[in-house]
Motif scaffolding. Structure first.
Motif, PDB file in Angstrom:
ATOM      1  N   UNK C 343       0.811  -1.210   0.000  1.00 27.30           N
ATOM      2  CA  UNK C 343       0.000   0.000   0.000  1.00 27.30           C
ATOM      3  C   UNK C 343       0.841   1.254   0.000  1.00 27.30           C
ATOM      4  N   UNK C 460       2.404   6.383  17.671  1.00 30.39           N
ATOM      5  CA  UNK C 460       1.062   5.837  17.461  1.00 30.39           C
ATOM      6  C   UNK C 460       0.518   6.334  16.127  1.00 30.39           C
ATOM      7  N   UNK C 461      -0.570   5.689  15.701  1.00 32.65           N
ATOM      8  CA  UNK C 461      -1.120   5.978  14.384  1.00 32.65           C
ATOM      9  C   UNK C 461      -1.659   7.400  14.318  1.00 32.65           C
ATOM     10  N   UNK C 463      -4.581   8.852  12.987  1.00 34.81           N
ATOM     11  CA  UNK C 463      -5.815   8.270  12.464  1.00 34.81           C
ATOM     12  C   UNK C 463      -6.367   9.054  11.290  1.00 34.81           C
ATOM     13  N   UNK C 464      -6.269  10.377  11.351  1.00 30.72           N
ATOM     14  CA  UNK C 464      -6.937  11.175  10.326  1.00 30.72           C
ATOM     15  C   UNK C 464      -6.377  10.903   8.934  1.00 30.72           C
ATOM     16  N   UNK C 466      -4.739   8.026   8.234  1.00 30.87           N
ATOM     17  CA  UNK C 466      -4.562   6.581   8.134  1.00 30.87           C
ATOM     18  C   UNK C 466      -3.092   6.217   7.986  1.00 30.87           C
ATOM     19  N   UNK C 471       5.697   1.010  14.985  1.00 28.84           N
ATOM     20  CA  UNK C 471       5.732  -0.457  15.097  1.00 28.84           C
ATOM     21  C   UNK C 471       4.934  -1.112  13.992  1.00 28.84           C
ATOM     22  N   UNK C 472       3.704  -0.585  13.765  1.00 24.07           N
ATOM     23  CA  UNK C 472       2.863  -1.164  12.723  1.00 24.07           C
ATOM     24  C   UNK C 472       3.491  -0.944  11.356  1.00 24.07           C
ATOM     25  N   UNK C 475       6.177  -3.546  10.822  1.00 32.62           N
ATOM     26  CA  UNK C 475       5.632  -4.894  10.609  1.00 32.62           C
ATOM     27  C   UNK C 475       4.921  -4.998   9.277  1.00 32.62           C
ATOM     28  N   UNK C 476       4.109  -3.987   8.968  1.00 30.48           N
ATOM     29  CA  UNK C 476       3.327  -4.084   7.738  1.00 30.48           C
ATOM     30  C   UNK C 476       4.228  -4.033   6.523  1.00 30.48           C
TER      31      UNK C 476
END
Lengths: 390, 347, 503
Positions: C343, C460-461, C463-464, C466, C471-472, C475-476
């Protein structure tokens, strides 16, 4: 008035009746002690998925319905002038009072923190809750029933002035009792309107409050017949009405029962039509629903009608017993049988033997108290010194 | 007649109210969207790999015991679990992944509904929907009736049945204390796959829609929790139909409190109409009795009067007859005496 | 009358197409009974009404073998037009009941005659032909006339394209040959007969089989004359493609400018020659006619182009025929999918220029393109390990439950580099090292010393937008790529060892 007491006879207090009821009550007391010292887990099969079981299903739901005879008969006699039923008013009110007391005791056993029972009224109210309305109405109605049973007590104690005072309250109390009963009988059903995905669609309906109310009337009428069946024999020496008069009362009640059951059937059919659920009748749950409807609503309705026409008292009693069973079955279905119907088999609920024992001992307790009161106080007869209430 | 959301939430926030449903705005046509800026969580089940780090983190944050089945143990997915008093969240596997497609998991916990039915049905108002989004529980007032557990359509609540002293209703709290401090819920921080995103609910809805738009083959075109039963704070995305994830697919958008407690609006009607109606019945009955008694007395009086007159008439008739008889008898005797006298002459 | 020939032709064509050609594999998968390719299912088309008895499964191969001596003429008409697929006896029959009688007379009559001559004969009773069977699925595969087969035919008839190719003259209402206008058969012949225009099946059978029969009779090497020869999967697999398939010459250019009347954007230099061997058929791209796209697809949507504008015809990513669509399918190869199906790639204006780097259209003629244009350069060698280009990268910003991860940076680069180096398309679009870096070091200027991941990915993410947290993101990015490229390092300890947390 010489009243035969339960203590007479060779055995003293160890009559068969006393021994059996004593054993049941003792067992119940032991189980409840364990329940209050170790928590609900040890004496019930309740779980996170099934928070309400037999104690709510019978003691609260069915108990309130079966105790409905009080408001039915007192309204009939005092508000609608059906004086011929006067002799059964007091037994019905006593049944009602003990029934509601049983509800409260059963509730105290089932609540997580029973000492907090008055919290909704004294600490913090949740007025959006149907259960709040039920608890308020039940508390008030228990008071009303209590006051309505005091005339017999005052007569027994010879307190004329008190007796006169409560006699004057009869009409107001009867009206208030009918209001409260209409509300809480139907709201007990309305409590399940918040669970459309968990209660099987054949039992879930926007008409549930009406169904509960009408079936409660049927249950109340039937309980008067059933209770009269046993009391008439047990207290025959007290009874002042003739056998014919007694039979007439029963047949009148049977006629009423038939009319109410037909009305109940109509409400059920309307509910099925509203939600267009006819195809569900062809399923397994549909068969069970039909057992409840045909076996324990339509059949007793027909039996009541036949009993009235043919003047067969035995048939009326059978019909009454079936109606009582049917209403209890309906409450069980709504509370834990048809409730959670989609939950996997291993997570479904069945009552533990301890739950059954406690329920049976509560019923026994009510019977014992009824008997004690009826032996001593003018329940089955009219005290000659006092005028009839209205 | 159902309550508006604002009225409902307003009455919850206020607390004790009148016996009537306490809906200040019942029947209003306005639509309450919910507290603006409230938080939510987006759970993208297409990203979840079933590692259960969220379960471990939740236990740590809430001082609960570690999950019984360790994280590497795949046997735990053989059964479908639910949350308990010691595990506020669990991850279940809903598709095995035998057919070459990856296995599909979902995390379940309290959904923190927009209009929670647990709060509506609690008779001591033990639940509060906070403006930030999480639903809080007050063990100080709870009486343990467990109506909330009965009502919850997501089976999210658990009860301490083995506690005789102070049993509580336990469930995911959306880490309210952490949120207030500006931290994220424990599960959101722990997830290494990014299957849990924490943020403002309105932002998460846009993120979810954006993901669906960008990858239409990956997602079902639906954000679960946007409207179901009034909407929830936990939003879900999935690549398979939601009913295969054990979620109530296709349910109404009307909130459960509206469905389940709107009946209470009939209570004021009963309280106001019944007294007059029943008093009227009693009055009719009494009047019927009085009229019956009066008729009886009138009939008796009339009967008495009639009886007296009849008696008088009979007596006078009998007296007449007796007089007549007497006169006739005298006449006959006189005639007889005269006849005797005529025959014999004075001798 | 037209319908006398059409009706039986209709019946036959629909009979032949009664089952959608499938494959044994498909039949096996669907659980249905497989019907061999040489079996012709005889059942009436809808217009003739329902049959009273089940369809007849006619074993054409068996009949061909049995009547070898007598040849196709026994049942079919073979003339200068070719072989007529419909049975000779059914020609000019338009009545349903008459048709039934014809079939019965022909088939049963022949069987009875052969039986009388003590030859092996077929059934004569109703139930033996009209057998009740479980639902079946045809194992017939569609004939694929690819470059290799075409080349073999050309070898046999060099410079004699008129042997097979023709056009239909609307004015004179007959077929003739026009040089330079040879099309794929599919261009005119569709799924069903339309008046005199035969369906593709009927046309192929009439033309191809007649010729093959002819050559067979002359004892020359030729193509198959039986159904299984073209329609049986196993037989088709045995046809070896030519080792070197000569180019199919039809006057097409080697390189050309992609342009259209009225278009204003910079022209695209298109290497037609290098694209030809990428497909098996011309019609893979020239899906309707062998014309340039702009002949049917205009700048605005029109019915000619099926409502598809020229821009969409070239750029629609979901299309099988568009440039972008085909290129996108290539990127789903394992070697490419790691970056391309993730993505993280940004599109951007830069991609347009890779193709649209020619001059803008003007009144003058565009410059002539040499064969082999546009040129694609060879890749420069990967730089040696250095501080700007580390061999290993230690990722230790998130040490907690796990130790730091040692990422083999150069090894990854080498793995990505090898397939790019050998792929012309890849080199054309990202023929520089920087372009390859951008596969992982995304959303930032390509080149040496890209920004650290933590520079954009907070703890941290966000959010607005995306945007995942650090960490994510790690991994992603890493695990996602390994999944797409089929690399087996996807578990936690494959990248970082567990850490003994100090008490």
């Amino acid at each position: 008035m010489s009243i035969a007491t339960a203590d007479s006879g060779r055995n003293g207090i160890f009559t068969p009746f006393n021994l059996i009821t004593g054993a049941i009550l003792l067992g119940g007391a032991i189980i409840l002690t364990i329940r209050f010292t170790t928590g609900l887990a040890s004496t019930t099969n309740l779980s996170d998925t099934n928070p309400w079981g037999l104690w709510i299903g019978f003691d609260v739901m069915a108990g309130v319905a079966l105790a409905a005879g009080g408001f039915v008969i007192s309204s009939a006699v005092f508000l609608f002038g059906m004086k011929e039923y006067q002799p059964v008013v007091r037994p019905a009110l006593l049944t009602g009072f003990l029934g509601y007391a049983l509800v409260v005791i059963g509730l105290l056993a089932d609540l997580g923190r029973p000492w907090r029972l008055p919290y909704p009224f004294i600490k913090q109210a949740g007025p959006t809750s149907p259960l709040f309305e039920v608890s308020l109405c039940v508390a008030l109605y228990l008071t009303v029933l209590f006051i309505e049973t005091t005339p017999a007590v005052f007569e027994w104690l010879g307190l004329k002035w008190w007796r006169r005072l409560v006699a004057q309250l009869t009409i107001v109390l009867t009206i208030f009792g009918l209001i409260l009963s209409t509300m809480h009988q139907s709201t007990l059903g309305a409590m399940f309107m918040v669970t459309p995905t968990k209660l099987h669609p054949l039992w879930y309906s926007s008409q549930i409050p009406v169904q509960f109310f009408v079936s409660a009337i049927a249950a109340g009428i039937s309980m008067i017949i059933v209770e009269g069946w046993f009391s008439h024999r047990a207290f025959h020496h007290q009874v002042q009405i003739s056998d014919d008069q007694f039979r007439d009362i029963n047949f009148g009640l049977a006629k009423g029962g038939a009319v109410v059951l037909v009305t109940y059937l109509a409400v059920k059919v309307v509910a099925l039509s509203l939600e267009n659920e006819w195809r569900l009748l062809a399923t397994g749950w549909g068969a069970w629903y039909l057992v409840e409807l045909i076996g324990f609503v339509v059949t007793p309705c027909i039996l009541f009608a036949v009993a009235y026409r043919e003047r067969k008292l035995g048939l009326a009693r059978v019909a009454a017993a079936m109606t009582v069973f049917g209403v209890v079955l309906n409450r069980f279905n709504v509370t834990f049988i048809a409730f959670n119907w989609q939950v996997p088999h291993e997570m479904r609920y069945a009552p533990a033997w301890t739950e059954v024992w406690v329920t049976v001992s509560l019923i026994t307790f009510a019977v014992v108290v009824f008997r004690w009161i009826a032996h001593r106080m003018p329940i089955m007869y009219e005290h000659p010194d006092y005028p009839a209430l209205h | 007649m159902s309550m508006s959301r604002r009225g409902f939430v307003g009455s919850l926030a206020v607390g004790a109210g009148a016996l009537s449903s306490g809906a200040a705005d019942a029947g209003t046509i306005e639509h309450f969207e919910g507290y603006p800026g409230r938080y939510g969580l987006l759970h993208d089940t297409t990203l979840c790999v079933g590692c259960r780090s969220c379960e471990v983190a939740c236990a740590k944050v809430n001082a609960l015991p570690e999950p019984k089945q360790p994280v590497g143990d795949l046997d735990v997915f053989e059964t479908v679990r639910r949350s308990t008093t010691t595990a506020f969240t669990v991850v279940n596997r809903y598709q095995d992944g035998d057919d070459g497609n990856p296995p599909i998991y979902r995390k379940l916990q309290c959904m923190h509904c927009n209009e929670p039915c647990c709060a509506a049905v609690c008779l001591v108002h033990a639940f509060t929907k906070t403006p930030e989004g999480p639903i809080l529980y007050d063990p100080e007032v709870c009486i343990g009736c467990r109506y909330c557990i009965m009502a919850c359509p997501y089976y999210a609540l658990s009860y301490e049945y083995d506690n005789p002293i102070d049993p509580q209703v336990l469930r995911c709290t959306m880490c309210y204390p952490r949120i207030k401090e500006g931290l994220n819920p424990g599960c959101a921080d722990a997830c290494p796959a990014g299957a849990i995103t924490f943020g403002r609910r309105e932002d998460l809805l846009m993120v979810a829609r954006d993901r669906i738009r960008k990858f239409p083959d990956r997602y079902i075109n639906h954000v679960f929790g946007e409207y179901e039963f009034g909407g929830t704070s936990w939003l879900m995305l999935a690549g398979i139909p939601f009913r295969e994830l054990d979620l109530n697919e296709g349910v109404t958008h009307e909130s459960l409190p509206a469905i389940g407690t709107s009946y209470l609006s009939v209570v004021p009607l009963i309280v106001t109409i019944y007294p007059g109606l029943l008093a009227a019945f009693y009055a009719f009955t009494k009047r019927k009795d009085t009229l019956a008694k009066r008729e009886l007395e009138a009939a008796l009086a009339e009967a008495r009067v009639l009886g007296e007159e009849e008696m008088k008439a009979k007596l006078s008739h009998a007296a007449e007859r007796a007089k007549k008889d007497k006169e006739k008898a005298v006449e006959v005797a006189v005639r007889k005496a005269l006849a005797e006298q005529g025959e014999g002459g004075p001798s | 009358m037209m319908h006398r020939t059409i009706l039986p032709l209709l019946a036959t064509s629909l009979v032949l197409l009664g089952f959608t050609p499938s494959s044994p594999a498909a039949a096996a998968e669907s659980g249905l009974r497989g019907v061999p390719p040489a079996t012709v299912v005889m059942e009436f088309p809808e217009e003739l009404g329902a049959m009273q008895r089940p369809a007849v499964e006619f074993d054409h191969a068996a009949h061909t073998k049995a009547l070898e001596a007598e040849g196709c003429e026994k049942c079919h008409t073979v003339d200068d037009k070719g072989l007529t697929p419909a049975l000779t006896a059914t020609l000019n029959v338009d009545d349903r009941n008459r048709l039934i009688d014809v079939y019965h007379d022909t088939c049963m009559g022949c069987h009875e005659q052969r039986a009388a001559e003590s030859l092996k004969a077929g059934p004569v009773t109703c139930g033996e032909c009209h057998q009740r069977r479980a639902p079946g699925e045809s194992e017939r595969v569609a004939m694929a006339f690819d470059y290799s087969l075409h080349a073999r035919h050309v070898r046999t008839y060099p410079e004699k394209c008129d042997t097979c190719h023709h056009v239909y003259d609307e004015v004179e209402k007959k077929l003739r040959y026009e040089k330079g206008k040879e099309e794929a058969c599919r261009g005119c012949h569709g799924a069903v007969d339309v008046e005199k225009n035969l369906s593709l099946a009927n046309a192929s059978h009439r033309q191809c089989i007649a010729c093959h029969l002819d050559r067979a009779r002359q004892q020359l090497d030729g193509g198959p004359t039986e159904c299984v020869g073209c329609h049986d999967a196993a037989t088709l697999r045995e046809i070896k493609p030519l080792e070197e398939i000569p180019r199919l010459v039809r006057g097409q250019p080697d390189s050309l400018w992609v342009k259209a009347p009225g278009a204003t954007s910079a022209m695209v230099a298109f290497n037609h020659l290098s694209h030809e061997p990428q497909q098996e058929f011309c019609t893979t791209c020239h899906h309707d006619r062998l014309l340039s796209c702009a002949e049917c697809h205009g700048l605005t949507a029109a019915s000619d182009g099926g409502g598809v504008t020229l821009e969409r015809a070239h750029h629609m990513e979901s299309s099988e025929y568009s440039c972008t669509g085909c290129h996108r399918r290539v990127t789903s190869n394992r070697d490419c999918a790691g970056c391309h199906l993730g993505t993280s790639l940004a599109g951007g204006q830069g991609a347009c220029k890779t193709c649209h780097d020619g001059p803008r259209p003007s009144k003058e003629d565009p410059p002539v393109l040499q064969t082999g244009s546009p040129q694609v350069a060879e890749l420069a060698e990967l730089p040696a390990a250095s501080d700007d280009f580390p061999e290993k990268v230690k990722i230790d910003v998130l040490v907690g439950e796990y130790e730091a991860s040692e990422m083999p940076h150069l090894k990854i680069l080498a793995r990505l580099d090898a397939p790019i180096r050998s792929n012309r398309l890849a080199r054309h679009f990202h023929g520089t090292v920087e372009a390859m870096c951008a596969g992982c070091h995304h959303h930032s200027p390509a080149g040496e010393r890209p920004p650290r991941c933590a520079a954009c990915h907070g703890p941290t993410a966000a959010a607005t937008v995306d945007k995942p947290g650090l960490k994510v993101a790690y991994h992603r990015q890493c695990i996602g790529c390994h999944q797409r490229m089929g690399i087996d390092k996807q578990g936690c300890t494959d990248c970082h060892a567990e850490r003994e947390v100090a008490p």
